[in-house]
Motif scaffolding. Structure first.
Motif, PDB file in Angstrom:
ATOM      1  N   ASP A 184       0.827  -1.205   0.000  1.00 24.04           N
ATOM      2  CA  ASP A 184       0.000   0.000   0.000  1.00 24.04           C
ATOM      3  C   ASP A 184       0.865   1.261   0.000  1.00 24.04           C
ATOM      4  OD1 ASP A 184      -2.370  -1.366  -0.089  1.00 24.04           O
ATOM      5  OD2 ASP A 184      -2.827  -1.164   2.045  1.00 24.04           O
ATOM      6  N   GLY A 185       1.944   1.243   0.774  1.00 26.26           N
ATOM      7  CA  GLY A 185       2.846   2.394   0.820  1.00 26.26           C
ATOM      8  C   GLY A 185       3.525   2.638  -0.514  1.00 26.26           C
ATOM      9  N   VAL A 186       3.944   1.569  -1.174  1.00 26.87           N
ATOM     10  CA  VAL A 186       4.559   1.701  -2.496  1.00 26.87           C
ATOM     11  C   VAL A 186       3.534   2.205  -3.512  1.00 26.87           C
ATOM     12  CG1 VAL A 186       5.647   0.442  -4.386  1.00 26.87           C
ATOM     13  CG2 VAL A 186       6.286  -0.063  -2.026  1.00 26.87           C
ATOM     14  N   PHE A 187       2.318   1.702  -3.417  1.00 21.31           N
ATOM     15  CA  PHE A 187       1.239   2.129  -4.308  1.00 21.31           C
ATOM     16  C   PHE A 187       0.996   3.631  -4.189  1.00 21.31           C
ATOM     17  CE2 PHE A 187      -3.474   2.569  -4.872  1.00 21.31           C
ATOM     18  CZ  PHE A 187      -3.511   2.308  -6.231  1.00 21.31           C
ATOM     19  N   GLN A 188       0.937   4.123  -2.971  1.00 22.02           N
ATOM     20  CA  GLN A 188       0.731   5.564  -2.783  1.00 22.02           C
ATOM     21  C   GLN A 188       1.954   6.356  -3.215  1.00 22.02           C
ATOM     22  OE1 GLN A 188      -0.814   5.844   1.353  1.00 22.02           O
ATOM     23  NE2 GLN A 188      -2.716   6.425   0.355  1.00 22.02           N
ATOM     24  N   GLY A 190       4.107   5.581  -5.626  1.00 19.92           N
ATOM     25  CA  GLY A 190       4.136   5.641  -7.082  1.00 19.92           C
ATOM     26  C   GLY A 190       3.142   6.636  -7.641  1.00 19.92           C
ATOM     27  N   ASN A 191       1.944   6.664  -7.068  1.00 21.85           N
ATOM     28  CA  ASN A 191       0.923   7.589  -7.561  1.00 21.85           C
ATOM     29  C   ASN A 191       1.209   9.034  -7.170  1.00 21.85           C
ATOM     30  OD1 ASN A 191      -1.398   6.192  -9.059  1.00 21.85           O
ATOM     31  ND2 ASN A 191      -1.001   4.798  -7.351  1.00 21.85           N
ATOM     32  N   LYS A 192       1.767   9.248  -6.003  1.00 22.47           N
ATOM     33  CA  LYS A 192       2.116  10.623  -5.619  1.00 22.47           C
ATOM     34  C   LYS A 192       3.254  11.150  -6.485  1.00 22.47           C
ATOM     35  CE  LYS A 192       2.641  13.547  -1.560  1.00 22.47           C
ATOM     36  NZ  LYS A 192       2.660  13.579  -0.080  1.00 22.47           N
ATOM     37  N   TYR A 193       4.244  10.316  -6.758  1.00 22.57           N
ATOM     38  CA  TYR A 193       5.338  10.711  -7.649  1.00 22.57           C
ATOM     39  C   TYR A 193       4.790  11.083  -9.024  1.00 22.57           C
ATOM     40  CZ  TYR A 193       9.517  10.314 -10.556  1.00 22.57           C
ATOM     41  OH  TYR A 193      10.530  10.562 -11.455  1.00 22.57           O
ATOM     42  N   ALA A 194       3.873  10.249  -9.537  1.00 21.92           N
ATOM     43  CA  ALA A 194       3.298  10.514 -10.855  1.00 21.92           C
ATOM     44  C   ALA A 194       2.473  11.798 -10.856  1.00 21.92           C
ATOM     45  CB  ALA A 194       2.429   9.329 -11.285  1.00 21.92           C
ATOM     46  N   TYR A 195       1.693  11.996  -9.806  1.00 24.07           N
ATOM     47  CA  TYR A 195       0.848  13.194  -9.744  1.00 24.07           C
ATOM     48  C   TYR A 195       1.705  14.462  -9.687  1.00 24.07           C
ATOM     49  CZ  TYR A 195      -2.789  16.466  -8.424  1.00 24.07           C
ATOM     50  OH  TYR A 195      -3.639  17.545  -8.408  1.00 24.07           O
ATOM     51  N   GLN A 206       0.133   0.113 -12.322  1.00 20.73           N
ATOM     52  CA  GLN A 206       0.974  -0.698 -11.451  1.00 20.73           C
ATOM     53  C   GLN A 206       1.348  -1.969 -12.200  1.00 20.73           C
ATOM     54  OE1 GLN A 206      -0.567  -1.337  -7.476  1.00 20.73           O
ATOM     55  NE2 GLN A 206       0.385  -3.353  -7.371  1.00 20.73           N
ATOM     56  N   PHE A 207       2.634  -2.344 -12.128  1.00 19.88           N
ATOM     57  CA  PHE A 207       3.144  -3.479 -12.895  1.00 19.88           C
ATOM     58  C   PHE A 207       4.027  -4.304 -11.976  1.00 19.88           C
ATOM     59  CE2 PHE A 207       5.747  -5.540 -16.177  1.00 19.88           C
ATOM     60  CZ  PHE A 207       4.803  -5.838 -17.142  1.00 19.88           C
ATOM     61  N   ASP A 208       3.651  -5.550 -11.761  1.00 16.35           N
ATOM     62  CA  ASP A 208       4.341  -6.372 -10.762  1.00 16.35           C
ATOM     63  C   ASP A 208       5.804  -6.602 -11.111  1.00 16.35           C
ATOM     64  OD1 ASP A 208       2.073  -6.538  -9.292  1.00 16.35           O
ATOM     65  OD2 ASP A 208       1.712  -8.673  -9.606  1.00 16.35           O
ATOM     66  N   GLY A 209       6.641  -6.620 -10.077  1.00 17.43           N
ATOM     67  CA  GLY A 209       8.071  -6.825 -10.247  1.00 17.43           C
ATOM     68  C   GLY A 209       8.481  -8.279 -10.248  1.00 17.43           C
ATOM     69  N   ALA A 229      -2.997   9.346  -4.052  1.00 14.90           N
ATOM     70  CA  ALA A 229      -1.741   9.928  -3.607  1.00 14.90           C
ATOM     71  C   ALA A 229      -1.838  10.573  -2.233  1.00 14.90           C
ATOM     72  CB  ALA A 229      -1.260  10.961  -4.630  1.00 14.90           C
ATOM     73  N   TYR A 230      -3.012  11.130  -1.900  1.00 22.16           N
ATOM     74  CA  TYR A 230      -3.118  11.931  -0.686  1.00 22.16           C
ATOM     75  C   TYR A 230      -4.068  11.366   0.365  1.00 22.16           C
ATOM     76  CZ  TYR A 230      -0.440  15.471  -3.137  1.00 22.16           C
ATOM     77  OH  TYR A 230       0.567  16.134  -3.799  1.00 22.16           O
ATOM     78  N   ASP A 231      -4.804  10.331   0.040  1.00 21.98           N
ATOM     79  CA  ASP A 231      -5.744   9.745   0.989  1.00 21.98           C
ATOM     80  C   ASP A 231      -5.159   8.447   1.548  1.00 21.98           C
ATOM     81  OD1 ASP A 231      -7.812   8.570   2.385  1.00 21.98           O
ATOM     82  OD2 ASP A 231      -9.329   8.886   0.822  1.00 21.98           O
TER      83      ASP A 231
END
Length: 231
Positions: free
Chosen positions: A65-69, A71-76, A85-88, A164-166
C-alpha cells in the motif's frame, strides 16, 4: 502533461527485475517506468543501477500500500495523466498495457487487467477467495469485478490524486469498490498472467484467509462510512 507512468513495486526481486524491465522496454518504449524498491535486502537496487533501470529506493519497507501511494504521488507531482501498477515478479506482461490505455480512452477512470473476462475462473480453493471478494464487490457496488485481486490496474489523474493523498486508498479491492460507489467508471480487459518464476510470494494460506476476511469487512461495512470522492 506526460501520458503514463508505469511503476513497479519490488521487494527482493533480484531474480526477476531485469526481465521485467526488458519486457517494458520492448513493448512500452513510449512510456516512462520506475522501479520502487521497498527496502529490499537483496541485490535488486544494484541490478537496477547496473542495467540503467530507473529505481527509487525507499529507506524502509512500507508494504504494498505504501509503495502504491508513493508511485501515484510521484506521478501526480510530476504531471502524469495516468499510472499503471506493474508487478516486479514477472507475472504481468507489458504487451497488454496498450489495450488498457485504449480502453481508458473510451471514457473509463479505472481499467483492470483481468484474467477472467473471456476466460473462465477455475474452481478449487485457490479461487474461492477471489469468488467471495467478487461477490462482496457486486453486493456493495452493483457492478461485477471478475478479477478483484489483479495487481495490473490503470488509473486516470483524478483517481491518482486521491490515491496519492488519501491514506485510506490502498491498492486492494476495497479501494476500487469505494471509487465505483462514488461514481468512477471501472472496466476490465482480458490479459494473461504468468506464474512467478523466482522468489516467493508473501501470501501464505493463513494470510490469504485473513486478507479475504479483511476485504469483505472493508467493502461491506467500512466503505459505507467513508467520505466523498475527490473532484
Amino acid at each position: 502533461m506526460k501520458d503514463l507512468l508505469i511503476f513497479i513495486p519490488a521487494h527482493n526481486e533480484q531474480d526477476n527485475i531485469e526481465k521485467v524491465a526488458c519486457d517494458l522496454r520492448e513493448h512500452c518504449s513510449a512510456y516512462d517506468f520506475v522501479v520502487i524498491d521497498d527496502g529490499s535486502t537483496d541485490d535488486t537496487v544494484r541490478i537496477c543501477k547496473e542495467n540503467d533501470i530507473p529505481v527509487m529506493p525507499l529507506p524502509v519497507n512500507l508494504g504494498l500500500d505504501g509503495v502504491f501511494q508513493t508511485g501515484n504521488k510521484y506521478a501526480y507531482l510530476n504531471g502524469y495523466e495516468r499510472t499503471v501498477q506493474f508487478d516486479g515478479d514477472g507475472q504481468h506482461s507489458a504487451k497488454y498495457i496498450a489495450a488498457l490505455m485504449q480502453k481508458m480512452d473510451e471514457g473509463y477512470d479505472i481499467v483492470v487487467g483481468s484474467r477472467f473476462v473471456s476466460e473462465k475462473k477455475p474452481g478449487g480453493l485457490r479461487m474461492m477467495g477471489s469468488r467471495i471478494i467478487s461477490g462482496a464487490f457486486k453486493l456493495t457496488t452493483g457492478q461485477r469485478l471478475n478479477d478483484p485481486t489483479s495487481g495490473m490496474r490503470l488509473i486516470d489523474r483524478k483517481v491518482m490524486k486521491q490515491v496519492a493523498y488519501d491514506p485510506n486508498c490502498g491498492e486492494e479491492p476495497d479501494t476500487w469498490a469505494y471509487f465505483v460507489r462514488k461514481g468512477a467508471k471501472l472496466t476490465e480487459v482480458q490479459v494473461e498472467m504468468s506464474e512467478r518464476e523466482a522468489g516467493q510470494s508473501y501470501l501464505t494460506f493463513g494470510r490469504s484467509i485473513a486478507y479475504m476476511f479483511r476485504m469483505m469487512v472493508s467493502m461491506i461495512f467500512i466503505n459505507l462510512f467513508r467520505g466523498g470522492r475527490e473532484k
